[in-house]
Design a protein around this motif. Structure first.
Motif, PDB file in Angstrom:
ATOM      1  N   ARG A 141      49.493  24.411  44.614  1.00 28.36           N
ATOM      2  CA  ARG A 141      49.009  24.899  45.898  1.00 28.36           C
ATOM      3  C   ARG A 141      49.487  24.024  47.057  1.00 28.36           C
ATOM      4  NH1 ARG A 141      42.699  24.881  44.997  1.00 28.36           N
ATOM      5  NH2 ARG A 141      43.355  23.273  43.506  1.00 28.36           N
ATOM      6  N   LEU A 238      42.332  31.092  51.995  1.00 36.77           N
ATOM      7  CA  LEU A 238      42.847  30.374  50.835  1.00 36.77           C
ATOM      8  C   LEU A 238      42.062  29.073  50.644  1.00 36.77           C
ATOM      9  CD1 LEU A 238      46.699  30.811  51.336  1.00 36.77           C
ATOM     10  CD2 LEU A 238      45.162  32.159  49.893  1.00 36.77           C
ATOM     11  N   GLN A 270      42.527  33.144  43.061  1.00 34.01           N
ATOM     12  CA  GLN A 270      43.811  32.900  43.709  1.00 34.01           C
ATOM     13  C   GLN A 270      44.773  32.118  42.829  1.00 34.01           C
ATOM     14  OE1 GLN A 270      42.555  30.855  47.234  1.00 34.01           O
ATOM     15  NE2 GLN A 270      41.792  32.713  48.248  1.00 34.01           N
TER      16      GLN A 270
END
Length: 414
Positions: A141, A238, A270
């Motif tokens: 990420r 997010l 996610q």
């Protein structure tokens, strides 16, 4: 060659299944036909042979006559056996048509279903590989800063809310004052709340982080929740690794915190682990009140998540009310005198009201008290409690939402 690598085994399996079905139909039809005709005739002739032998042994018929009858019956038995063998080699026309339809529809139907529900040209991925891929996705990420920058550059990002110039001037003064007094907790709280109110979620997260750093390990859970939510809003929804750290810290202090549980489930969705999202959100939905802000989002997606997780799940109906008096309480109240009933009602609300005023409490407790007062017809008192609660939770949007929902249910509020 690649196409055959993916579809060859599936095609071969379809052909094998269709062939077995056809053979089964043909064999069943043949055996049924044989049993209904030739085999019945063969059993009759076999019984006749036994009867001839018995009559010959008892002297009922001469030996030469017995020999003639025995030969004739045996000949008829052999003819019946030959006709049965031919029937086994000849399938009825109906079975042939059924077999033809199955041979065509089974493979075509299987491929149509696969193209609609499956993923063509996608290789098999065992569970261990899926978990490893999800872990890699989680580790890869972007940072919080990179996510914020990407969201700011996203053309689909909704425009910032319009703010009056006077309000913007006051915000500029507040920022300037905090540059002179960067460690002022009250000023940082005011800045964090108002940056969020005007849509500057990244600036709000920065202010909350500075305030929590001053508060140390004993920072209120509510401040941590405000920080985590500001970080998620600043990235367009997010959940970064830095935000995940904040959510974990909240759950260490308050394992049943709804906001942290919701955003942690969102993070798993996610990063390729919707099964964990389902587990978190299922428990959260069961623990939540209908007015909780995350309930609509969970109810809109949890059934799909359950299918992905391989769990049979039925979405419960929406609750129509909060916690209230039981049937026994209502029956007892109906049997009381007016004076005793008013005394009981006062005891039900006076204790919680005094505790909340002196010691504070959660937004849910304030909302429950407002709702109880509304049900009891004490509108003025309910309004006063509502006004006080709005001051207490002025910097907590989720708490305000619960309190305002309770006020609307009681017949007033914005």
């Amino acid at each position: 060659m690649a196409i055959w690598w993916f579809f060859g085994p599936a095609l071969a399996l379809c052909v094998l299944v269709a062939a077995l079905v056809v053979l089964g139909l043909r064999r069943g039809a043949q055996v049924q036909g044989a049993d209904s005709g030739q085999k019945r005739e063969m059993r009759i002739y076999a019984d006749q042979l036994k009867e001839i032998e018995r009559d010959s042994a008892r002297g009922v018929i001469p030996d030469d006559e017995a020999a003639r009858l025995r030969a004739e019956t045996a000949r008829r038995l052999l003819d019946a056996d030959r006709r049965g063998s031919r029937a086994l080699r000849e399938s009825p026309s109906a079975a042939k048509w059924v077999a033809l339809v199955l041979v065509l529809t089974v493979p075509l139907g299987a491929f149509a279903l696969y193209f609609n529900q499956g993923t063509p040209l996608y290789g098999d991925m065992p569970m261990s590989a899926r978990y490893a891929a999800a872990n890699d996705l989680r580790e890869a990420r972007l940072s919080q800063d990179a996510m914020e920058a990407a969201w700011q550059a996203d053309p689909t990002r909704p425009p910032a809310p319009e703010v009056e110039q006077q309000y913007l001037d006051l915000m500029a003064q507040l920022r300037a004052a905090l540059e002179q007094r960067p460690d002022d907790p009250r000023g940082l709280r005011l800045l964090a709340v108002n940056e969020g109110n005007i849509g500057n979620n990244a600036a709000a997260a920065t202010a909350w982080a500075r305030l929590i750093a001053l508060e140390g390990e004993e920072a209120p859970v509510e401040d941590l929740v405000a920080l985590g939510e500001s970080m998620v809003l600043a990235t367009g929804g997010l959940v970064s690794a830095q935000a995940e750290v904040v959510l974990d810290r909240i759950l260490q202090r308050d394992p049943r915190n709804g906001t942290a549980r919701y955003y942690l489930g969102l993070m798993f969705a996610q990063t390729g682990r919707p099964d964990l999202t389902f587990r978190l959100w299922r428990g959260l939905l069961e623990d939540s009140q209908p007015t909780d802000p995350w309930v609509p989002a969970i109810r809109g997606t949890i059934e799909e998540l359950s299918q992905i997780a391989g769990v049979r799940y039925t979405l419960p109906p929406v609750a129509t009310g909060g916690r209230g008096p039981t049937a026994e309480d209502m029956q007892a109240a109906a049997e009381m005198s007016d004076e005793d009933r008013q005394q009981m009602i006062g005891g039900m609300v006076d204790g919680p009201a005094s505790r909340l005023a002196n010691q504070g409490g959660t937004a849910e407790e304030w909302a429950r008290l407002i709702g109880a007062l509304g049900v009891l017809g004490q509108q003025e008192r309910a309004r006063a409690i509502w006004a006080e609660a709005r001051l207490v939770f002025a910097d907590q949007p989720e708490g305000l939402a619960q309190i305002d929902a309770a006020a609307r249910s009681a017949g007033f509020g914005e």
